[in-house]
Structures are given as C-alpha cells and as structure tokens.
Design a protein around this motif. Structure first.
Motif: not given
Lengths: 183, 120
Positions: A25-26, A46-48, A62, B71, B84, B86, B109-111, B113
């Motif tokens: 996830r980072s 912060t790309v998963a 993204v 994170v 998530k 950051d 994006a799945f989570d 953000i």
C-alpha cells in the motif's frame, strides 16, 4: 490429539495454498517529463498493488490527487487541467506477469519480469507493456519497472502555450515494496 | 503594469502547497463509516469526501514506519483493507490504539487514502 494434529496440518496446508498473494500500500510511482525548457517530476508514494504468484495476475491502483509536484501551481494544473482528478480520481492497471512461471518465490534473487495489461486513466483504457525486475528476498518482493506514456493517448490535452515545457512522452518509474499477504 | 503582471506571475508560480495541517477539517467521520461508504458506492463517496480535509476516528491496525514517514492503516469491517493514513513524519502508534487523524482524502485504491496526515 490426533484430530488436533490433523487440524494443524490442514491449517498449514491451507496457508501454503492460499497465501500466494503479495501486496503493497506504499508503492511509489514517479512521473518525469524532460524538455530543454524544464524538467518536471511528480511523486506518488501511496500506490497500492497486488499480484498473485501463482496466476501472475497483477493490479495497481493510484489516486491522482496523491501526486506531489515541487511547485503547487504545477500540481494544480496537473489535477485541474490535465488529469481532471475531480472527475477521474483514480488510475488503474490490470494485467499479467507474462513470465510468472519462470519466477521462483522460494529462492531469493533477481528475476526479470514482462508485464502487459490495460491502463485506465482519464476515462481512457489502453494496452501497455513494460519490462521490469522482481527482487525476491524472503517474504518480500521489490518490483521495479519503467515505461513511457503519451498523455494524448489518454485524451489529455496540453495547451500550446505550455507545450514546450511538457514532454510528448512521460517517463513512468514504478517501485513496489511487496510483502506476502497475511490474510 | 508589466511589473504588476510579472510579480503576479512570479507569486503564482511560487505559491505554497495546500497547508493540510493548518486547514480546519470540513468534517469528522468514523473509519468504518468512511470505508463502507467507499465500498458501497465509490462515485457517491468521492462526491462527499474527495479532496476534503477531514478528521477520521478509528483504531490502528498496523503502522509501517521508515525514516521518510509512517503509513498507518485504520481498522474497518474488512480484514485487510481500511483507511490508509500517510504521515510525512514518522509517528509512534501501536496496533489497537484509538486515534484521530486529520488528512487530505485523495480517493480509493483498495484502501481509502488520506495524505499529509497529522494526529489530532
């Protein structure tokens, strides 16, 4: 006692069968545009991404508002005028690691990978392909790849007044710190 | 006149980034509610949350910290995915800890953000 042992073995087996997915996830994606007038860089940390070590299916997600530019004004233009992130907040890539069978995740080392898939951005989906490297170390995989994209392929119009400041092709550098998923 | 235009252009070119930490949050939301909203209807959730500076209340599931920041994932109804957060500076948060995090929501994006996070 025997039952407990059998259950434990069954549980272990199921772990080895189902824990084949790696996730981050980072992950990091860098856009780089180079022209004689100006070099512009944008970083997204912060790309998963998830991939399946058995099937080779790989996916990236993204959020475009997470890209950070050196200049706030560039970031604003990127979001408002180019990728239109209020309307299209996310880019995704769904594809396959085509040579997945050549990779041995049980053995540490560097493995070249060939990735091909569909990149969706700004409401447009295009086929993309990239060569990269997977560095396997224990339960982690450091995935790296580099490829070029042309903004106009994604219906992103660069006004002529800034045309000489933004490259025709943007270099995309991908760095993914995958870990085996414990789900 | 030319000078005014030049100064304006210069100031625009060098204007500062959005000060998320200094901005007042537009809303306070529970981590589980935020996540469920996104899972149920991403487009509708974006209408509501995208680009907002918000405070999210939740429980830390895990914290991946390096010298470049942290994170932190807040727990939700999903076993794996969540909110998530950051942080540009490393934060000392342990799993199970209750927290209020302020951040800028950049989407799903799945989570879900949040970037440029600070603890409240």
């Amino acid at each position: 006692m025997k039952k407990t042992l059998l259950f434990a073995i069954a549980a272990l087996l199921s772990i080895s069968v189902f824990s084949q997915r790696y996730f981050t996830r980072s992950g990091e994606i860098v856009f780089y545009s180079s022209t004689p007038v100006e070099d512009i860089e944008a970083i997204n940390k912060t790309v998963a991404s998830v991939f399946d070590a058995k099937s080779g299916k790989i996916e990236f997600a993204v959020t475009l508002k997470s890209f950070v530019f050196e200049k706030a004004l560039m970031q604003e233009h990127f979001n408002e005028n180019y990728v239109e992130s209020d309307t299209y907040p996310k880019a995704t890539l769904k594809g396959d690691i085509q040579n997945i069978s050549e990779l041995n995740f049980a053995k540490d080392g560097n493995y070249p990978v060939k990735i091909a898939g569909k990149l969706t951005m700004h409401g447009v989906t295009k086929d993309v392909a990239a060569d990269g490297n997977f560095a396997v170390k224990g339960n982690t995989v450091l995935g790296t790849a580099k490829f070029m994209i042309n903004p106009e392929d994604y219906n992103i119009k660069i006004p002529s007044v800034v045309r000489n400041k933004i490259a025709e092709e943007i270099e995309v550098t991908v760095t993914m710190n995958y870990e085996l998923m414990k789900k | 006149m030319v000078l005014v235009v030049a100064v304006y252009a210069y100031l625009q070119y060098n204007k500062p980034h959005r000060d998320v930490a200094g901005e007042e949050a537009s809303m306070v939301v529970q981590a589980s509610v935020l996540f469920d909203n996104y899972v149920q209807d991403e487009a509708a959730a974006n209408e509501k949350y995208l680009d907002q500076v918000m405070v999210v209340n939740g429980t830390v599931r895990n914290n991946e910290t390096s010298e470049s920041g942290s994170v932190v994932t807040l727990a939700t109804s999903d076993d794996f995915f969540g909110i998530k957060c950051d942080f540009d500076e490393p934060v000392d948060l342990k799993s199970g800890q209750k927290v209020s995090v302020k951040g800028h929501c950049t989407g799903f994006a799945f989570d879900v953000i949040l970037v440029k996070c600070t603890l409240q």
